[in-house]
Design a protein around this motif. Structure first.
Motif, PDB file in Angstrom:
ATOM      1  N   GLU A 281       0.651   4.211 -16.414  1.00  0.00           N
ATOM      2  CA  GLU A 281       0.619   4.103 -14.955  1.00  0.00           C
ATOM      3  C   GLU A 281      -0.816   3.940 -14.464  1.00  0.00           C
ATOM      4  N   SER A 282      -0.957   3.279 -13.332  1.00  0.00           N
ATOM      5  CA  SER A 282      -2.278   3.094 -12.740  1.00  0.00           C
ATOM      6  C   SER A 282      -2.555   4.225 -11.757  1.00  0.00           C
ATOM      7  N   ARG A 283      -3.661   4.157 -11.081  1.00  0.00           N
ATOM      8  CA  ARG A 283      -3.979   5.180 -10.090  1.00  0.00           C
ATOM      9  C   ARG A 283      -3.058   5.084  -8.879  1.00  0.00           C
ATOM     10  N   ARG A 284      -2.476   3.920  -8.658  1.00  0.00           N
ATOM     11  CA  ARG A 284      -1.656   3.707  -7.466  1.00  0.00           C
ATOM     12  C   ARG A 284      -0.169   3.927  -7.715  1.00  0.00           C
ATOM     13  N   GLN A 285       0.332   3.525  -8.879  1.00  0.00           N
ATOM     14  CA  GLN A 285       1.775   3.562  -9.084  1.00  0.00           C
ATOM     15  C   GLN A 285       2.117   3.557 -10.569  1.00  0.00           C
ATOM     16  N   GLN A 286       3.397   3.850 -10.829  1.00  0.00           N
ATOM     17  CA  GLN A 286       3.898   3.820 -12.201  1.00  0.00           C
ATOM     18  C   GLN A 286       4.209   2.384 -12.623  1.00  0.00           C
ATOM     19  N   THR A 287       4.179   2.168 -13.916  1.00  0.00           N
ATOM     20  CA  THR A 287       4.555   0.861 -14.460  1.00  0.00           C
ATOM     21  C   THR A 287       6.078   0.784 -14.534  1.00  0.00           C
ATOM     22  N   ARG A 288       6.655  -0.272 -14.004  1.00  0.00           N
ATOM     23  CA  ARG A 288       8.110  -0.435 -13.991  1.00  0.00           C
ATOM     24  C   ARG A 288       8.522  -1.365 -15.130  1.00  0.00           C
ATOM     25  N   LEU A 289       9.350  -0.811 -16.018  1.00  0.00           N
ATOM     26  CA  LEU A 289       9.746  -1.556 -17.219  1.00  0.00           C
ATOM     27  C   LEU A 289      11.261  -1.696 -17.315  1.00  0.00           C
ATOM     28  N   ASN A 290      11.948  -1.680 -16.179  1.00  0.00           N
ATOM     29  CA  ASN A 290      13.410  -1.794 -16.199  1.00  0.00           C
ATOM     30  C   ASN A 290      13.861  -3.171 -16.674  1.00  0.00           C
ATOM     31  N   HIS A 291      14.825  -3.156 -17.607  1.00  0.00           N
ATOM     32  CA  HIS A 291      15.514  -4.359 -18.096  1.00  0.00           C
ATOM     33  C   HIS A 291      14.559  -5.369 -18.740  1.00  0.00           C
ATOM     34  N   VAL A 292      13.481  -4.881 -19.311  1.00  0.00           N
ATOM     35  CA  VAL A 292      12.537  -5.767 -20.000  1.00  0.00           C
ATOM     36  C   VAL A 292      13.099  -6.122 -21.374  1.00  0.00           C
ATOM     37  N   TYR A 293      12.929  -7.386 -21.777  1.00  0.00           N
ATOM     38  CA  TYR A 293      13.338  -7.849 -23.110  1.00  0.00           C
ATOM     39  C   TYR A 293      12.170  -7.618 -24.075  1.00  0.00           C
ATOM     40  N   TRP A 294      12.419  -6.781 -25.107  1.00  0.00           N
ATOM     41  CA  TRP A 294      11.367  -6.458 -26.073  1.00  0.00           C
ATOM     42  C   TRP A 294      11.667  -6.983 -27.469  1.00  0.00           C
ATOM     43  N   GLN A 295      12.723  -7.751 -27.648  1.00  0.00           N
ATOM     44  CA  GLN A 295      13.137  -8.161 -28.996  1.00  0.00           C
ATOM     45  C   GLN A 295      12.007  -8.852 -29.750  1.00  0.00           C
ATOM     46  N   GLY A 296      11.757  -8.336 -30.966  1.00  0.00           N
ATOM     47  CA  GLY A 296      10.786  -8.965 -31.851  1.00  0.00           C
ATOM     48  C   GLY A 296       9.330  -8.742 -31.487  1.00  0.00           C
ATOM     49  N   VAL A 297       9.044  -7.874 -30.541  1.00  0.00           N
ATOM     50  CA  VAL A 297       7.649  -7.616 -30.162  1.00  0.00           C
ATOM     51  C   VAL A 297       6.913  -6.950 -31.329  1.00  0.00           C
ATOM     52  N   GLN A 298       5.687  -7.390 -31.590  1.00  0.00           N
ATOM     53  CA  GLN A 298       4.885  -6.857 -32.685  1.00  0.00           C
ATOM     54  C   GLN A 298       3.787  -5.932 -32.142  1.00  0.00           C
ATOM     55  N   LYS A 299       3.468  -4.923 -32.958  1.00  0.00           N
ATOM     56  CA  LYS A 299       2.363  -4.010 -32.684  1.00  0.00           C
ATOM     57  C   LYS A 299       2.553  -3.190 -31.402  1.00  0.00           C
ATOM     58  N   LEU A 300       3.808  -3.008 -30.975  1.00  0.00           N
ATOM     59  CA  LEU A 300       4.026  -2.236 -29.757  1.00  0.00           C
ATOM     60  C   LEU A 300       3.632  -0.772 -29.951  1.00  0.00           C
ATOM     61  N   ARG A 301       3.723  -0.278 -31.183  1.00  0.00           N
ATOM     62  CA  ARG A 301       3.333   1.104 -31.446  1.00  0.00           C
ATOM     63  C   ARG A 301       1.835   1.320 -31.251  1.00  0.00           C
ATOM     64  N   CYS A 302       1.059   0.239 -31.268  1.00  0.00           N
ATOM     65  CA  CYS A 302      -0.381   0.347 -31.065  1.00  0.00           C
ATOM     66  C   CYS A 302      -0.761   0.160 -29.596  1.00  0.00           C
ATOM     67  N   SER A 303       0.240   0.170 -28.715  1.00  0.00           N
ATOM     68  CA  SER A 303      -0.007   0.070 -27.288  1.00  0.00           C
ATOM     69  C   SER A 303       0.084   1.450 -26.653  1.00  0.00           C
ATOM     70  N   PHE A 304      -0.547   1.592 -25.508  1.00  0.00           N
ATOM     71  CA  PHE A 304      -0.523   2.867 -24.796  1.00  0.00           C
ATOM     72  C   PHE A 304       0.697   2.868 -23.878  1.00  0.00           C
ATOM     73  N   LEU A 305       1.687   3.742 -24.189  1.00  0.00           N
ATOM     74  CA  LEU A 305       2.989   3.714 -23.524  1.00  0.00           C
ATOM     75  C   LEU A 305       3.310   5.037 -22.840  1.00  0.00           C
ATOM     76  N   GLU A 306       2.298   5.813 -22.540  1.00  0.00           N
ATOM     77  CA  GLU A 306       2.523   7.135 -21.966  1.00  0.00           C
ATOM     78  C   GLU A 306       3.307   7.043 -20.657  1.00  0.00           C
ATOM     79  N   GLY A 307       4.342   7.913 -20.532  1.00  0.00           N
ATOM     80  CA  GLY A 307       5.143   7.959 -19.327  1.00  0.00           C
ATOM     81  C   GLY A 307       6.336   7.025 -19.323  1.00  0.00           C
TER      82      GLY A 307
END
Length: 601
Positions: A281-307
């Protein structure tokens, strides 16, 4: 392509930006909904607080630009060298125990060395088993307390305490640094970092250790291996090392692609490379990830996904590799707003899973366990639910059931008797026809569901029903559709007209039920007081009989009268009482019929 050019073309109606070079571009706070960035290079691009609804980043490449990647490698090398030096320095502290001049006797030297080893082993074991947590810190502090007490008794010297404290402190620092290194680095970089750390150990050993070099090297290498063991546990996402992982990821995404606070509802990241990307999330708002297609994404574990729901490794795996859901244990997992369309969840355990607002279009849920799953607002269009267990799952009128592929379902996970799982249809030879599932489980918009906790009190139900009739006189007699047991609770389903405020209806029911509970408690208290009074009377009669036998006959008559009165009270409770008060109507005495005189002469 510059950010200004992209924004200019987007404003002119252009949406196709496939394979564009957007390295370092700044789109902070901009609206790029529906744009197509398929195959685009978005390394170090800034999409903070941007609106990206339905935007495609398929096959896009995120992460670090070359200059940031070089800086990260230099940081890894620096940390590796520091780790090696720290462990070499910690090992040299052990040489304190090989100098007899530091101790008054050989016994004191032996005890000191063994206690020193004990302290180091406790530190390793505590961190290895309990992670970087307060429990591990408590175990280490307890060991220090024991050592400190020995020092106070003069069994050990103050120099020993300094050596022990210094060594443990360096071990902790080295483990922390090693964890950060493994999180930031790729596989090749980790191997390189280990080699650099070993070189650091050797160089530092020969620099600071003038004797007992072999001992120093052994202890330093053990500490070094322990540091990278901690890093390995961090990579495996061991929950006990989450603090280290979060810190390492913050370092890893520094200078990478930014999606902090962005609205990514319905966006597509299929086959994208998202290492070193920040979704926090940013200082202003949360990141909205509803209904996102993630199939086959690489290196997602190396991303910052807090919250986000992607912090759970199980959720991330199913969203990126939908074919891996067979027999997976996803109990208590949070899939709120996730896009599980087409995911294979056959025989998966989804007990108490949160599926609210999730997309499950075409999802394979055959023989899946959905006991107590939350599915409010979920979309099950074209989903396969044959053999699924739906015990106490939660749906409402917003849950979409359309074209469901289902032959039968079960309403009980653990049958109580006769191995009856409450199959629907009940007859094992029958199967659902197309549309039957929707008719059975679709929540009617005009229904109000009232949950009665911990059983149903008859008096409270009577008062609650009466209040509903008073407040809603036009409610038809058949409005109460069902009264179902749900574990220890009961679920009452009421069909109400569209004009009725459902919230007010439920409040009226709750107030009536609570009033009924209070009335029931007062009634029970009155009956208990009456029973105690009668018991006291019987006790007094028995005492009088024991003290004055001459009154036995009279007392017996009174006792029989008491029993008769008690019987009349019982009859009045069932037949003549109004539910709150007891009436006692004496049984009328029967007048004997006079005998006819014999007039026969």
């Amino acid at each position: 392509m510059k950010a200004k050019e992209v924004l200019r073309q987007y404003a002119a109606g252009e949406r196709n930006f496939c394979n564009a070079n957007l390295r370092g571009a700044n789109f902070k706070g901009k609206d790029l909904s529906g744009a197509d960035f398929n195959g685009a290079d978005i390394r170090s691009a800034n999409f903070t607080d941007a609106t990206l609804r339905g935007t495609s980043f398929e096959n896009a490449k995120g992460g670090l630009q070359r200059q940031w990647l070089i800086l990260q490698w230099l940081l890894i090398i620096l940390i590796a060298i520091v780790v090696g030096i720290l462990h070499a320095f910690a090992a040299t502290l052990a040489t304190y125990f090989f100098a007899p001049t530091n101790f008054s006797s050989s016994l004191e030297q032996a005890v000191g060395f063994l206690t020193y080893v004990f302290l180091i082993v406790v530190t390793y074991v505590a961190i290895g088993l309990q992670g970087f947590s307060t429990r591990a810190l408590g175990s280490i502090l307890t060991a220090f307390a024991v050592v400190f007490s020995l020092t106070l008794t003069s069994l050990l010297t103050n120099g020993f305490l300094v050596a022990g404290v210094g060594t443990v402190a360096v071990v902790l620092a080295g483990a922390f640094a090693g964890a950060v290194t493994t999180v930031c680095a790729s596989t090749g970089a980790i191997v390189f970092a280990v080699m650099v750390a070993v070189i650091g150990v050797i160089v530092a050993t020969f620099t600071v250790a003038d004797k007992n070099t072999t001992v120093v090297v052994i202890i330093a290498v053990i500490g070094l291996l322990f540091s990278f063991f901690v890093g390995w546990r961090v990579i495996k996402e061991d929950e006990k090392f989450d603090i280290l992982r979060m810190f390492g990821l913050e370092v890893a995404v520094f200078g990478g692609t930014l999606f902090s606070g962005a609205d990514l509802t319905g966006a597509t990241f299929t086959q994208a490379h998202l290492g070193n990307t920040n979704f926090a999330e940013s200082r202003r708002q949360q990141t909205r990830l509803n209904h996102v297609y993630w199939q086959g994404v690489q290196k997602l574990r190396c991303s910052f996904l807090e919250g986000s729901i992607l912090q759970d490794r199980r959720v991330r795996m199913l969203l990126t590799r939908p074919e891996k859901g067979y027999k997976q244990d996803c109990s208590n997992a949070n899939f709120r707003g996730a896009n599980l369309s087409g995911v294979t969840l056959e025989k998966a355990n989804l007990t108490r899973a949160v599926l609210s607002d999730a997309l499950l279009k075409g999802t394979i849920l055959k023989d899946a366990i959905l006991t107590e799953a939350q599915a409010v607002g979920a979309d099950f269009t074209n989903a396969c639910l044959t053999g699924a267990t739906l015990e106490s799952w939660n749906t409402d009128s917003t849950t979409i059931f359309k074209n469901i592929d289902c032959d039968y379902v079960y309403l009980l996970e653990h049958p109580k008797k006769n191995d009856d799982h409450e199959r629907r249809p009940h007859d094992i030879t029958k199967m659902f026809r197309p549309g039957d599932f929707e008719k059975l489980f679709k929540e009617v918009p005009g229904d109000v569901q009232l949950l009665i906790r911990n059983g149903a009190n008859p008096t409270a139900l009577r008062v609650a029903f009466q209040k509903i009739k008073e407040n809603y006189p036009d409610l038809p007699e058949d409005a109460f559709q069902s009264f179902q047991r749900r574990g220890d609770d009961f679920l009452v389903t009421v069909k109400v007209p569209q004009s009725v405020d459902k919230g007010q209806f439920e409040r009226n029911w709750d107030s009536g039920y609570q009033a009924g509970l209070q009335a029931g408690r007062e009634e029970s208290a009155a009956l208990l007081a009456s029973a105690e009074k009668r018991a006291d009377g019987l006790e007094a009669i028995a005492l009088t009989m024991a003290q004055n036998p001459s009154t036995q006959n009279t007392t017996n008559n009174d006792y029989r009268q008491t029993i008769e009165v008690k019987g009349n009270v019982a009859e009045s409770v069932i037949g003549q009482g109004d539910g709150n008060h007891l009436t006692n109507t004496p049984t009328p005495k029967q007048t004997p019929t006079p005998k006819q005189e014999d007039k026969t002469p």
